[in-house]
Design a protein around this motif. Structure first.
Motif, PDB file in Angstrom:
ATOM      1  N   SER A   4       0.843  -1.190   0.000  1.00 50.20           N
ATOM      2  CA  SER A   4       0.000   0.000   0.000  1.00 50.20           C
ATOM      3  C   SER A   4       0.878   1.239   0.000  1.00 50.20           C
ATOM      4  CB  SER A   4      -0.929   0.004   1.224  1.00 50.20           C
ATOM      5  OG  SER A   4      -0.172   0.038   2.422  1.00 50.20           O
ATOM      6  N   VAL A   6       1.256   5.153   1.818  1.00 51.96           N
ATOM      7  CA  VAL A   6       0.886   5.920   3.001  1.00 51.96           C
ATOM      8  C   VAL A   6       1.245   7.376   2.746  1.00 51.96           C
ATOM      9  CG1 VAL A   6       1.173   6.167   5.488  1.00 51.96           C
ATOM     10  CG2 VAL A   6       1.439   3.915   4.421  1.00 51.96           C
ATOM     11  N   THR A   8       2.011  11.089   4.008  1.00 52.61           N
ATOM     12  CA  THR A   8       2.433  11.819   5.201  1.00 52.61           C
ATOM     13  C   THR A   8       1.720  13.167   5.259  1.00 52.61           C
ATOM     14  OG1 THR A   8       4.282  12.945   4.107  1.00 52.61           O
ATOM     15  CG2 THR A   8       4.702  10.741   5.017  1.00 52.61           C
ATOM     16  N   SER A  13       4.485  10.347  -0.320  1.00 52.24           N
ATOM     17  CA  SER A  13       3.886   9.014  -0.402  1.00 52.24           C
ATOM     18  C   SER A  13       4.936   7.957  -0.067  1.00 52.24           C
ATOM     19  CB  SER A  13       3.339   8.769  -1.815  1.00 52.24           C
ATOM     20  OG  SER A  13       2.821   7.461  -1.934  1.00 52.24           O
ATOM     21  N   ALA A  90       3.074   8.990  10.304  1.00 52.24           N
ATOM     22  CA  ALA A  90       2.133   8.505   9.293  1.00 52.24           C
ATOM     23  C   ALA A  90       1.955   6.994   9.397  1.00 52.24           C
ATOM     24  CB  ALA A  90       2.622   8.886   7.898  1.00 52.24           C
ATOM     25  N   MET A  91       3.062   6.270   9.606  1.00 54.68           N
ATOM     26  CA  MET A  91       2.964   4.816   9.748  1.00 54.68           C
ATOM     27  C   MET A  91       2.268   4.431  11.048  1.00 54.68           C
ATOM     28  SD  MET A  91       3.849   3.008   7.218  1.00 54.68           S
ATOM     29  CE  MET A  91       3.696   1.481   8.147  1.00 54.68           C
ATOM     30  N   LEU A  94      -1.449   4.980  10.553  1.00 52.01           N
ATOM     31  CA  LEU A  94      -2.026   3.974   9.660  1.00 52.01           C
ATOM     32  C   LEU A  94      -2.306   2.678  10.411  1.00 52.01           C
ATOM     33  CD1 LEU A  94      -2.590   2.839   6.690  1.00 52.01           C
ATOM     34  CD2 LEU A  94      -0.254   1.968   6.843  1.00 52.01           C
TER      35      LEU A  94
END
Length: 282
Positions: A4, A6, A8, A13, A90-91, A94
């Motif tokens: 996928s 992700v 930020t 991306s 961001a991770m 997610l």
């Protein structure tokens, strides 16, 4: 394995992968954060093994690296601190959104662990592991690396950046390709005994504010991180406990581990089982 992208907060991306257990619900999520210049694919074996332990595991490439890098790095702008302040949150978000009921472990390899203290903290993360996460300051490096690192910083890196517009490490099998801004900030940190904390008082305070206990792992044959370097990186965590785990290769049934081979097939399940209590799985 599911791939996928992700996004930020600042619009970059990132490429990510999710490894899910077969049958049954996961009992924990684990985020594996790459070492500098090491692509997420390097951690596939270990992430797959974690699914057999009842975990859902995530890997990702930092901006400017691996599948998160553009086709040409020459004009790509990024700083190393962006990994901590933008990519990591961001991770974390997610994984937390996908698994709101699961506790999350952060397993940072080398730079993936070094930067943890600079990252915004996430309430779902309850275990932190760093592996080989030592200071890059010359006196903190393992021998004999400390004796040759000067040539790397003052000859190899400047020549590579001047010729290619970025550090083309893959051409000489030294680290990996990195944007010029990433390698420039890394060089500045390595020039100071404060290492990451040389970035400023706000970073020192961020490390001091961490409350989660941290497990800091080092193998005796690590060719990059030394015991002094590991302690230098973790001493700023003044608001929590750091448990230092010092292992020999034979402790995990391996002839050698060094800086990278904990995640290699030659270590395998007999060695990986040592990580279960670090991650909160024992």
């Amino acid at each position: 394995m599911e791939s996928s992208r992700v996004l930020t907060a600042d619009g970059h991306s990132l490429a990510a992968r999710c490894f899910k257990p077969h049958g049954g619900a996961a009992r924990r999520a684990v985020i594996i954060a790459c070492a500098l210049g090491v692509p997420q694919s390097f951690y596939t074996r270990y992430a797959t093994w974690l699914t057999q332990q009842g975990c859902v595991a995530y890997t990702f490439d930092w901006r400017g690296m691996g599948q998160s890098a553009p086709d040409n790095l020459r004009h790509y702008r990024a700083k190393l601190i962006d990994w901590a302040l933008q990519d990591a949150p961001a991770m974390m978000e997610l994984v937390a959104q996908r698994h709101p009921s699961l506790p999350i472990s952060w397993f940072g390899h080398s730079m993936g662990g070094i930067l943890f203290g600079a990252m915004p903290q996430h309430p779902q993360i309850d275990h932190v592991v760093t592996l080989g996460s030592g200071s890059g300051y010359v006196e903190h490096l393992a021998k004999p690396l400390r004796y040759v690192i000067g040539a790397f910083w003052h000859v190899i890196v400047p020549l590579s950046v001047a010729r290619h517009g970025y550090y083309a490490g893959s051409r000489i099998n030294a680290v990996g390709d990195l944007p010029r801004g990433i390698v420039a900030q890394w060089k500045r940190w390595c020039a100071s005994p404060k290492f990451v904390l040389s970035e400023g008082e706000h970073i020192r305070q961020a490390y001091a504010d961490v409350k989660l206990p941290i497990t800091a792992v080092l193998f005796s044959d690590d060719t990059m991180a030394s015991p002094a370097g590991i302690r230098a990186v973790h001493q700023p965590y003044t608001g929590t406990r750091v448990d230092y785990v010092n292992l020999r290769p034979q402790d995990v049934g391996a002839r050698s581990v060094g800086h990278f081979n904990f995640f290699h097939a030659r270590t395998g399940p007999q060695g990986w089982r040592h990580s279960l209590p670090w991650l909160g799985l024992a």
